[in-house]
Design a protein around this motif. Structure first.
Motif, mmCIF file in Angstrom:
data_model
loop_
_atom_site.group_PDB
_atom_site.id
_atom_site.type_symbol
_atom_site.label_atom_id
_atom_site.label_comp_id
_atom_site.label_asym_id
_atom_site.label_seq_id
_atom_site.Cartn_x
_atom_site.Cartn_y
_atom_site.Cartn_z
ATOM 1 N N GLU A 2 5.060 8.932 -10.081
ATOM 2 C CA GLU A 2 4.206 9.296 -11.445
ATOM 3 C C GLU A 2 4.322 10.595 -11.595
ATOM 4 O O GLU A 2 4.412 11.111 -12.755
ATOM 5 C CB GLU A 2 3.248 8.567 -11.176
ATOM 6 C CG GLU A 2 3.173 6.990 -11.440
ATOM 7 C CD GLU A 2 1.917 6.041 -11.411
ATOM 8 O OE1 GLU A 2 2.219 4.805 -11.428
ATOM 9 O OE2 GLU A 2 1.073 6.327 -10.847
ATOM 10 N N GLN B 125 8.099 12.320 2.290
ATOM 11 C CA GLN B 125 8.263 13.707 1.722
ATOM 12 C C GLN B 125 9.707 13.322 1.101
ATOM 13 O O GLN B 125 10.303 12.760 1.327
ATOM 14 C CB GLN B 125 8.581 14.419 3.024
ATOM 15 C CG GLN B 125 7.487 14.593 3.976
ATOM 16 C CD GLN B 125 6.377 15.649 3.663
ATOM 17 O OE1 GLN B 125 6.665 16.764 3.169
ATOM 18 N NE2 GLN B 125 5.108 15.539 3.964
ATOM 19 N N ARG C 148 3.745 12.914 9.011
ATOM 20 C CA ARG C 148 2.842 13.297 7.986
ATOM 21 C C ARG C 148 2.783 12.533 6.510
ATOM 22 O O ARG C 148 2.358 13.127 5.612
ATOM 23 C CB ARG C 148 2.459 14.798 7.953
ATOM 24 C CG ARG C 148 3.681 15.734 7.263
ATOM 25 C CD ARG C 148 3.428 16.924 7.000
ATOM 26 N NE ARG C 148 4.191 17.578 6.207
ATOM 27 C CZ ARG C 148 5.347 18.567 6.757
ATOM 28 N NH1 ARG C 148 5.706 18.536 7.759
ATOM 29 N NH2 ARG C 148 6.099 19.035 5.662
ATOM 30 N N GLY C 149 3.734 11.538 6.420
ATOM 31 C CA GLY C 149 3.709 10.761 5.169
ATOM 32 C C GLY C 149 4.894 10.956 4.500
ATOM 33 O O GLY C 149 5.922 11.620 5.187
ATOM 34 N N ALA D 266 0.847 -1.150 0.014
ATOM 35 C CA ALA D 266 0.100 0.109 0.001
ATOM 36 C C ALA D 266 0.872 1.188 0.117
ATOM 37 O O ALA D 266 0.648 2.141 -0.781
ATOM 38 C CB ALA D 266 -0.866 0.059 1.219
ATOM 39 N N MET D 267 1.898 1.253 0.870
ATOM 40 C CA MET D 267 2.912 2.348 0.953
ATOM 41 C C MET D 267 3.665 2.689 -0.330
ATOM 42 O O MET D 267 3.523 3.569 -0.857
ATOM 43 C CB MET D 267 3.876 2.202 1.962
ATOM 44 C CG MET D 267 4.845 3.496 2.119
ATOM 45 S SD MET D 267 3.907 4.786 2.674
ATOM 46 C CE MET D 267 3.698 4.996 4.277
ATOM 47 N N GLN D 268 4.147 1.489 -1.146
ATOM 48 C CA GLN D 268 4.689 1.597 -2.220
ATOM 49 C C GLN D 268 3.675 2.193 -3.547
ATOM 50 O O GLN D 268 4.148 3.097 -4.204
ATOM 51 C CB GLN D 268 5.208 0.337 -2.826
ATOM 52 C CG GLN D 268 5.338 0.191 -4.264
ATOM 53 C CD GLN D 268 6.936 -0.865 -4.508
ATOM 54 O OE1 GLN D 268 7.655 -1.157 -3.657
ATOM 55 N NE2 GLN D 268 6.881 -1.354 -5.836
ATOM 56 N N GLU D 269 2.400 1.581 -3.592
ATOM 57 C CA GLU D 269 1.356 2.404 -4.485
ATOM 58 C C GLU D 269 1.281 3.776 -4.086
ATOM 59 O O GLU D 269 1.099 4.755 -5.210
ATOM 60 C CB GLU D 269 0.030 1.552 -4.225
ATOM 61 C CG GLU D 269 -0.743 1.649 -5.309
ATOM 62 C CD GLU D 269 -1.862 0.651 -5.174
ATOM 63 O OE1 GLU D 269 -2.777 1.144 -5.229
ATOM 64 O OE2 GLU D 269 -1.724 -0.699 -4.959
ATOM 65 N N TRP D 270 1.317 4.022 -2.983
ATOM 66 C CA TRP D 270 1.084 5.575 -2.435
ATOM 67 C C TRP D 270 2.206 6.415 -2.987
ATOM 68 O O TRP D 270 1.933 7.534 -3.730
ATOM 69 C CB TRP D 270 0.869 5.668 -0.873
ATOM 70 C CG TRP D 270 0.520 7.101 -0.519
ATOM 71 C CD1 TRP D 270 -1.031 7.551 -0.158
ATOM 72 C CD2 TRP D 270 0.986 8.014 -0.658
ATOM 73 N NE1 TRP D 270 -1.262 8.811 -0.022
ATOM 74 C CE2 TRP D 270 0.106 9.114 -0.136
ATOM 75 C CE3 TRP D 270 2.230 8.670 -0.721
ATOM 76 C CZ2 TRP D 270 0.539 10.671 0.248
ATOM 77 C CZ3 TRP D 270 2.842 9.964 -0.393
ATOM 78 C CH2 TRP D 270 1.913 10.988 -0.140
ATOM 79 N N ILE D 271 3.286 5.749 -2.775
ATOM 80 C CA ILE D 271 4.525 6.742 -3.276
ATOM 81 C C ILE D 271 4.571 6.626 -4.976
ATOM 82 O O ILE D 271 4.776 7.835 -5.485
ATOM 83 C CB ILE D 271 6.153 5.944 -2.715
ATOM 84 C CG1 ILE D 271 5.961 6.084 -1.189
ATOM 85 C CG2 ILE D 271 7.194 6.809 -3.605
ATOM 86 C CD1 ILE D 271 6.983 5.203 -0.515
ATOM 87 N N HIS E 138 1.833 6.535 -6.658
ATOM 88 C CA HIS E 138 0.841 7.546 -7.247
ATOM 89 C C HIS E 138 1.323 9.027 -6.927
ATOM 90 O O HIS E 138 0.610 9.757 -7.674
ATOM 91 C CB HIS E 138 -0.396 7.049 -6.606
ATOM 92 C CG HIS E 138 -1.751 7.561 -7.164
ATOM 93 N ND1 HIS E 138 -1.948 7.263 -8.499
ATOM 94 C CD2 HIS E 138 -2.471 8.251 -6.747
ATOM 95 C CE1 HIS E 138 -3.222 7.829 -8.882
ATOM 96 N NE2 HIS E 138 -3.649 8.438 -7.658
ATOM 97 N N HIS E 139 1.617 9.351 -5.833
ATOM 98 C CA HIS E 139 1.626 10.599 -5.325
ATOM 99 C C HIS E 139 3.039 11.234 -5.569
ATOM 100 O O HIS E 139 3.175 12.386 -5.375
ATOM 101 C CB HIS E 139 1.568 10.882 -3.937
ATOM 102 C CG HIS E 139 -0.195 10.450 -3.689
ATOM 103 N ND1 HIS E 139 -0.680 9.120 -3.348
ATOM 104 C CD2 HIS E 139 -1.208 11.393 -3.725
ATOM 105 C CE1 HIS E 139 -1.931 9.208 -3.213
ATOM 106 N NE2 HIS E 139 -2.462 10.592 -3.285
#
Ligand code: AMP
Ligand code: GLY
Length: 425
Positions: free
Chosen positions: A251, A280, A277-278, A240-245, A247-248
């Motif tokens: 990419e 950066q 906060r996620g 999930a974290m890999q996907e978030w990185i 996507h945000h």
């Protein structure tokens, strides 16, 4: 297929090792290479600061594929120069490499595209500092704009020290060369992750994530280095974290560069701080990391040359990278005194016994051959890298190999992987 690799470090040794495993490759030339690389590739001398000299090597060698290792040739425009002459070359153009070569450019780009990063101010004159600094609370991070081989970032415990550091960058007192831009940045707290991806300008393919150990001393103390060791595991980032990185961060970066007319083809190295906060972005590099590459490529099962060619041809979406499950680790041995001044020219022994440890590869960073004897030739000298089903085993193998290697003043950190090991306890 003939492959030319530009560079002279452990990263290039690992690239040569991975390229050699490709069934399509018949010849590897490395310019300038080092004593270890010379065991698996033909090394030819070149000055990596001299664009014409590098192009001249390509003209003579006529490679089918060129891989650019370090940042300096990229920032000089080696990819542009070689592409103009019709060579197939893996790496970003000079304009795209600005993600690494100008931190001011990178910060403004991140802000334009709403990609998470620390708050910052870019100052182009020393008299702007006093005003800009008032939006920050200590500690304050002060950065040189340009390439500084790890020496351009100063973490300052107070406003006064930050002002002194920034003035030192502008005047040239700190780095030798006066800086035209200085970046002030919010201090971020957390764990660092090296998130590397291949990009063809449109598509992005993540590599196995890694964690570097930049400080010279155990427990992450002392001055910054180029990297004293690294590991890569499946559990460093969950899916999930890999996907978030992706996507945000990854990419949007590649899409943003394409939108701005400077598509990024090559390896995009995203230095991340995993904060409260996620994730950066701390920094971008426009190239493979060193020593990340040594650990990452040990886990790559797919053909590296196929993947790099797909990046050049814009068909990275058709490539699926396969990774050996488990872990890899890489421990770097340096000369006594590094990252300050150090001596070279000491004989290195024990290399063949070290290489016999199962799963281990020895990658040279700074070594030179004198007759049949390998000698130390740099600050970071070599690394023992190992793959294994678990991080504990990978580390045990790398340290077992390191115990066999000797040269005068050898130093290595004995706590590589400490954060991951603590997590699993
Ligand atoms: P850079 O060259 O930007 O990667 O910076 C080198 C190192 O300085 C990073 O790997 C971090 O350990 C540290 N660093 C850079 N920027 C920050 C920041 N904003 N907050 C905390 N540490 C930082
Ligand atoms: N290991 C950090 C770098 O390659 O920049």
């Amino acid at each position: 297929m003939k492959v030319l690799i530009l560079g002279s470090g452990g990263r290039e040794h690992a690239l040569a090792w991975a390229v050699k495993r490709s069934k399509r490759v018949t010849e590897i030339v490395c310019a300038p290479g080092n004593g270890g690389i010379a065991q698996i590739a033909r090394c030819v001398p070149v000055d990596l600061k001299d664009l014409d000299a590098m192009v001249h090597v390509a003209d003579i060698e006529q490679p089918d594929l060129t891989i650019v290792g370090p940042e300096l040739p990229l920032s000089l425009g080696i990819v542009d120069a070689m592409q103009r002459r019709g060579f197939r070359v893996f790496g970003p153009t000079r304009a795209a490499a600005m993600l690494e070569s100008s931190k001011g450019f990178a910060k403004r780009f991140l802000q334009r595209h709403n990609i998470p990063t620390a708050n910052y101010a870019v100052c182009t004159k020393a008299d702007e500092l006093e005003k800009a600094i008032d939006i920050f609370r200590a500690p304050i991070v002060v950065k040189a704009d340009g390439l500084a081989a790890g020496k351009g970032v100063i973490i300052c415990p107070s406003r006064q020290i930050a002002l002194e550091a920034a003035h030192g960058l502008f005047s040239g007192k700190l780095l030798g060369e006066p800086q035209h831009q200085v970046i002030l940045e919010e201090f971020l707290d957390g764990e660092e992750i090296s998130f590397l991806c291949l990009s063809d300008g449109t598509h992005v393919a993540p590599l196995a994530p890694a964690q570097d150990h930049k400080r010279i001393g155990e427990g992450d103390t002392g001055p910054n280095t180029g990297g004293m060791g690294v590991y890569s595991t499946d559990t460093l980032l969950d899916a999930a974290m890999q996907e978030w990185i992706m996507h945000h961060i990854a990419e949007p970066t590649v899409q943003g560069m394409a939108l701005e007319g400077t598509p990024f083809m090559g390896v995009l190295y995203i230095g991340l701080m995993m904060t409260a906060r996620g994730p950066q972005v701390l920094e971008f590099n426009a190239r493979f990391g060193d020593p990340e590459t040594q650990a990452i490529l040990l886990r790559l099962e797919s053909d590296l040359v196929d993947a790099l060619e797909a990046s050049i041809d814009g068909r990275l979406d058709q490539v699926e990278l396969r990774w050996t499950p488990g872990a890899s680790a890489c421990v770097v041995a340096s000369s006594s005194g590094y990252p300050g001044s150090y001596k070279t020219g000491f004989p290195i022994t024990g290399l063949s016994t070290a290489a016999e440890v199962p799963g281990v590869q020895i990658f040279h960073s700074g070594s030179a051959r004198l007759g049949s004897q390998l000698m130390t030739g740099g600050g970071r000298v070599l690394a023992a890298a190992a793959a294994a089903p678990s991080l504990q085993e990978a580390l045990a193998r790398a340290y077992q190999a390191m115990a066999e290697i000797q040269f005068e003043g050898i130093y290595f950190r004995r706590d590589i992987g400490h954060r991951a090991l603590k997590r699993t306890q």
